[in-house]
Motif scaffolding. Structure first.
Motif, PDB file in Angstrom:
ATOM      1  N   TYR A  14       2.255   9.598   8.369  1.00 41.07           N
ATOM      2  CA  TYR A  14       2.854  10.001   9.645  1.00 41.07           C
ATOM      3  C   TYR A  14       2.803   8.777  10.556  1.00 41.07           C
ATOM      4  CZ  TYR A  14       1.967  14.566   7.603  1.00 41.07           C
ATOM      5  OH  TYR A  14       1.941  15.645   6.744  1.00 41.07           O
ATOM      6  N   LEU A  15       3.930   8.122  10.715  1.00 43.00           N
ATOM      7  CA  LEU A  15       3.993   6.877  11.475  1.00 43.00           C
ATOM      8  C   LEU A  15       4.338   7.187  12.923  1.00 43.00           C
ATOM      9  CD1 LEU A  15       6.110   4.790   8.942  1.00 43.00           C
ATOM     10  CD2 LEU A  15       3.628   5.084   9.008  1.00 43.00           C
ATOM     11  N   VAL A  16       3.550   6.638  13.831  1.00 44.36           N
ATOM     12  CA  VAL A  16       3.677   6.947  15.250  1.00 44.36           C
ATOM     13  C   VAL A  16       3.667   5.661  16.054  1.00 44.36           C
ATOM     14  CG1 VAL A  16       2.593   8.113  17.205  1.00 44.36           C
ATOM     15  CG2 VAL A  16       2.438   9.131  14.917  1.00 44.36           C
ATOM     16  N   ARG A  17       4.664   5.471  16.881  1.00 45.90           N
ATOM     17  CA  ARG A  17       4.575   4.398  17.868  1.00 45.90           C
ATOM     18  C   ARG A  17       3.677   4.890  18.999  1.00 45.90           C
ATOM     19  NH1 ARG A  17       9.521   1.511  21.277  1.00 45.90           N
ATOM     20  NH2 ARG A  17       8.209  -0.082  22.275  1.00 45.90           N
ATOM     21  N   HIS A  18       2.831   4.025  19.505  1.00 48.48           N
ATOM     22  CA  HIS A  18       1.939   4.368  20.621  1.00 48.48           C
ATOM     23  C   HIS A  18       2.721   4.978  21.786  1.00 48.48           C
ATOM     24  CE1 HIS A  18       3.585   1.008  22.876  1.00 48.48           C
ATOM     25  NE2 HIS A  18       3.532   0.327  21.734  1.00 48.48           N
ATOM     26  N   GLY A  19       2.006   5.626  22.704  1.00 48.72           N
ATOM     27  CA  GLY A  19       2.633   6.182  23.901  1.00 48.72           C
ATOM     28  C   GLY A  19       3.112   5.096  24.847  1.00 48.72           C
ATOM     29  N   ALA A  20       3.878   5.508  25.842  1.00 51.42           N
ATOM     30  CA  ALA A  20       4.422   4.565  26.831  1.00 51.42           C
ATOM     31  C   ALA A  20       3.286   3.763  27.468  1.00 51.42           C
ATOM     32  CB  ALA A  20       5.215   5.318  27.887  1.00 51.42           C
ATOM     33  N   ALA A  21       3.527   2.471  27.636  1.00 52.48           N
ATOM     34  CA  ALA A  21       2.506   1.561  28.163  1.00 52.48           C
ATOM     35  C   ALA A  21       3.091   0.752  29.317  1.00 52.48           C
ATOM     36  CB  ALA A  21       2.008   0.634  27.064  1.00 52.48           C
ATOM     37  N   ASP A  22       2.192   0.202  30.132  1.00 51.42           N
ATOM     38  CA  ASP A  22       2.648  -0.624  31.243  1.00 51.42           C
ATOM     39  C   ASP A  22       2.828  -2.071  30.774  1.00 51.42           C
ATOM     40  OD1 ASP A  22       0.093  -1.804  31.162  1.00 51.42           O
ATOM     41  OD2 ASP A  22      -0.663  -0.596  32.835  1.00 51.42           O
ATOM     42  N   GLN A  64      -1.321  -1.404  28.676  1.00 50.12           N
ATOM     43  CA  GLN A  64      -2.237  -0.269  28.801  1.00 50.12           C
ATOM     44  C   GLN A  64      -1.444   1.032  28.807  1.00 50.12           C
ATOM     45  OE1 GLN A  64      -5.608  -0.715  28.799  1.00 50.12           O
ATOM     46  NE2 GLN A  64      -5.188  -2.900  28.558  1.00 50.12           N
ATOM     47  N   LEU A  65      -1.999   2.063  28.189  1.00 48.77           N
ATOM     48  CA  LEU A  65      -1.338   3.359  28.139  1.00 48.77           C
ATOM     49  C   LEU A  65      -1.189   3.927  29.548  1.00 48.77           C
ATOM     50  CD1 LEU A  65      -0.370   5.051  25.684  1.00 48.77           C
ATOM     51  CD2 LEU A  65      -2.444   6.418  25.974  1.00 48.77           C
ATOM     52  N   ALA A 113      -1.737  19.105  14.949  1.00 46.96           N
ATOM     53  CA  ALA A 113      -2.885  19.993  14.731  1.00 46.96           C
ATOM     54  C   ALA A 113      -2.633  20.977  13.589  1.00 46.96           C
ATOM     55  CB  ALA A 113      -3.220  20.747  16.013  1.00 46.96           C
ATOM     56  N   GLY A 114      -1.364  21.223  13.261  1.00 48.49           N
ATOM     57  CA  GLY A 114      -1.040  22.114  12.157  1.00 48.49           C
ATOM     58  C   GLY A 114      -0.966  21.427  10.807  1.00 48.49           C
ATOM     59  N   VAL A 115      -1.267  20.118  10.779  1.00 48.32           N
ATOM     60  CA  VAL A 115      -1.197  19.329   9.545  1.00 48.32           C
ATOM     61  C   VAL A 115      -2.631  19.062   9.062  1.00 48.32           C
ATOM     62  CG1 VAL A 115      -0.506  17.093   8.582  1.00 48.32           C
ATOM     63  CG2 VAL A 115       0.965  18.247  10.249  1.00 48.32           C
ATOM     64  N   PRO A 116      -2.887  19.132   7.760  1.00 44.48           N
ATOM     65  CA  PRO A 116      -4.248  18.847   7.267  1.00 44.48           C
ATOM     66  C   PRO A 116      -4.533  17.340   7.240  1.00 44.48           C
ATOM     67  CG  PRO A 116      -2.812  19.347   5.412  1.00 44.48           C
ATOM     68  CD  PRO A 116      -1.988  19.554   6.659  1.00 44.48           C
ATOM     69  N   VAL A 117      -4.641  16.751   8.407  1.00 47.07           N
ATOM     70  CA  VAL A 117      -4.795  15.297   8.534  1.00 47.07           C
ATOM     71  C   VAL A 117      -6.160  14.866   7.999  1.00 47.07           C
ATOM     72  CG1 VAL A 117      -4.902  13.369  10.154  1.00 47.07           C
ATOM     73  CG2 VAL A 117      -3.230  15.194  10.501  1.00 47.07           C
ATOM     74  N   ASP A 118      -6.145  13.851   7.147  1.00 45.69           N
ATOM     75  CA  ASP A 118      -7.380  13.304   6.585  1.00 45.69           C
ATOM     76  C   ASP A 118      -7.943  12.158   7.408  1.00 45.69           C
ATOM     77  OD1 ASP A 118      -7.539  14.804   3.972  1.00 45.69           O
ATOM     78  OD2 ASP A 118      -5.566  13.895   3.740  1.00 45.69           O
ATOM     79  N   ALA A 119      -7.063  11.389   8.067  1.00 49.95           N
ATOM     80  CA  ALA A 119      -7.530  10.225   8.819  1.00 49.95           C
ATOM     81  C   ALA A 119      -6.464   9.803   9.819  1.00 49.95           C
ATOM     82  CB  ALA A 119      -7.846   9.064   7.884  1.00 49.95           C
ATOM     83  N   VAL A 120      -6.918   9.235  10.918  1.00 48.48           N
ATOM     84  CA  VAL A 120      -6.043   8.593  11.898  1.00 48.48           C
ATOM     85  C   VAL A 120      -6.410   7.119  11.919  1.00 48.48           C
ATOM     86  CG1 VAL A 120      -5.371   8.430  14.329  1.00 48.48           C
ATOM     87  CG2 VAL A 120      -5.841  10.682  13.312  1.00 48.48           C
ATOM     88  N   TRP A 121      -5.438   6.266  11.626  1.00 47.72           N
ATOM     89  CA  TRP A 121      -5.617   4.819  11.669  1.00 47.72           C
ATOM     90  C   TRP A 121      -4.820   4.275  12.850  1.00 47.72           C
ATOM     91  CZ3 TRP A 121      -9.057   3.073   8.194  1.00 47.72           C
ATOM     92  CH2 TRP A 121      -9.258   3.811   7.024  1.00 47.72           C
ATOM     93  N   HIS A 122      -5.364   3.270  13.517  1.00 45.44           N
ATOM     94  CA  HIS A 122      -4.645   2.725  14.664  1.00 45.44           C
ATOM     95  C   HIS A 122      -4.717   1.206  14.700  1.00 45.44           C
ATOM     96  CE1 HIS A 122      -8.402   1.821  16.811  1.00 45.44           C
ATOM     97  NE2 HIS A 122      -8.830   3.028  16.461  1.00 45.44           N
ATOM     98  N   SER A 123      -3.719   0.638  15.336  1.00 45.30           N
ATOM     99  CA  SER A 123      -3.689  -0.785  15.639  1.00 45.30           C
ATOM    100  C   SER A 123      -4.860  -1.134  16.550  1.00 45.30           C
ATOM    101  CB  SER A 123      -2.362  -1.095  16.340  1.00 45.30           C
ATOM    102  OG  SER A 123      -2.445  -2.257  17.140  1.00 45.30           O
ATOM    103  N   PRO A 124      -5.333  -2.381  16.520  1.00 42.85           N
ATOM    104  CA  PRO A 124      -6.413  -2.770  17.429  1.00 42.85           C
ATOM    105  C   PRO A 124      -5.991  -2.958  18.882  1.00 42.85           C
ATOM    106  CG  PRO A 124      -5.825  -4.603  15.975  1.00 42.85           C
ATOM    107  CD  PRO A 124      -5.032  -3.427  15.522  1.00 42.85           C
ATOM    108  N   LEU A 125      -4.700  -2.908  19.196  1.00 42.22           N
ATOM    109  CA  LEU A 125      -4.258  -3.139  20.574  1.00 42.22           C
ATOM    110  C   LEU A 125      -4.531  -1.910  21.451  1.00 42.22           C
ATOM    111  CD1 LEU A 125      -0.958  -5.126  19.973  1.00 42.22           C
ATOM    112  CD2 LEU A 125      -3.271  -5.975  20.378  1.00 42.22           C
ATOM    113  N   PRO A 126      -4.884  -2.136  22.730  1.00 43.00           N
ATOM    114  CA  PRO A 126      -5.351  -1.034  23.586  1.00 43.00           C
ATOM    115  C   PRO A 126      -4.406   0.151  23.680  1.00 43.00           C
ATOM    116  CG  PRO A 126      -5.840  -3.139  24.629  1.00 43.00           C
ATOM    117  CD  PRO A 126      -5.015  -3.448  23.414  1.00 43.00           C
TER     118      PRO A 126
END
Length: 202
Positions: A7-15, A19-20, A36-49
């Motif tokens: 499940y590929l997600v671009r981060h939320g809107a940032a300034d 910063q978010l 929340a309805g998906v049996p998610v095993d892990a969330v991985w994220h970029s190191p950027l804030p």
């Protein structure tokens, strides 16, 4: 046959400082409600804030799901086209990139594919895996291009809105399947299409 669901997600809107924003937090929270309805095993994220904060916000809706950084998800240019591949409209986009930056971006892009763009490991119980990657527009474009087996330069022009959802499935012996791309159905109309310029928003 087991499947790795990404499940590929671009981060939320940032300034402008990366910063978010409050809008970005709302977007990430709504995406978390959807996942929340998906049996998610892990969330991985970029190191950027902006990606870290987005991952934490959406993970509030995924109790007990591990959340961790993956360096391969950092924002980078995955491939710089040569002159013959370069669309005229992009002619100045890569001005200033030197050979070292181009090579570093390609190494990161290769590492991203090697880590995430593959079927689940064959050992174990054989259950499907579901992983959320909170990353950036260029990295989503690169993974979509890879899934389509398109030429490297075709990542250009693939954009994703903030917290839009792209899903790619990986199975052994089959090409990757793009289930959806840039889906924003979890967002109300006023929160959609951020991350695109005003002139291209429908």
């Amino acid at each position: 046959m087991t499947t790795r669901h990404l499940y590929l997600v671009r981060h939320g809107a940032a300034d402008a400082a990366g910063q978010l924003t409050d809008v970005g937090r709302r977007q990430a929270g709504l995406l978390g409600e959807r996942l929340a309805g998906v049996p998610v095993d892990a969330v991985w994220h970029s190191p950027l804030p902006r990606a870290v904060a987005s991952a934490r916000e959406l993970a509030r809706h995924l109790p007990d799901v591990p959340v961790a950084e993956a360096a391969e998800l950092v924002d980078h240019v995955p491939y710089v086209p040569d002159a013959a591949e370069m669309p005229p409209s992009r002619a100045g986009f890569f001005d200033g990139y030197d050979d070292a930056e181009v090579a570093a971006g390609r190494r990161l892009a290769d590492a991203l594919v090697a880590r995430f763009a593959r079927a689940p490991a064959s050992e174990g119980a054989g259950a499907d895996t579901h992983e959320v990657l909170v990353t950036h527009a260029f990295q989503i474009a690169w993974l979509v291009r890879h899934a389509l087996d398109a030429p490297p330069s075709r990542w250009l022009g693939l954009n994703s809105a903030n917290t839009a959802l792209t899903v790619i499935d990986y199975r052994d012996g089959l090409p990757p399947a793009i289930v959806m791309f840039n889906d924003m159905s979890h967002l109300p109309s006023e929160l959609r299409w951020t991350g695109f310029s005003e002139r291209v928003r429908p």
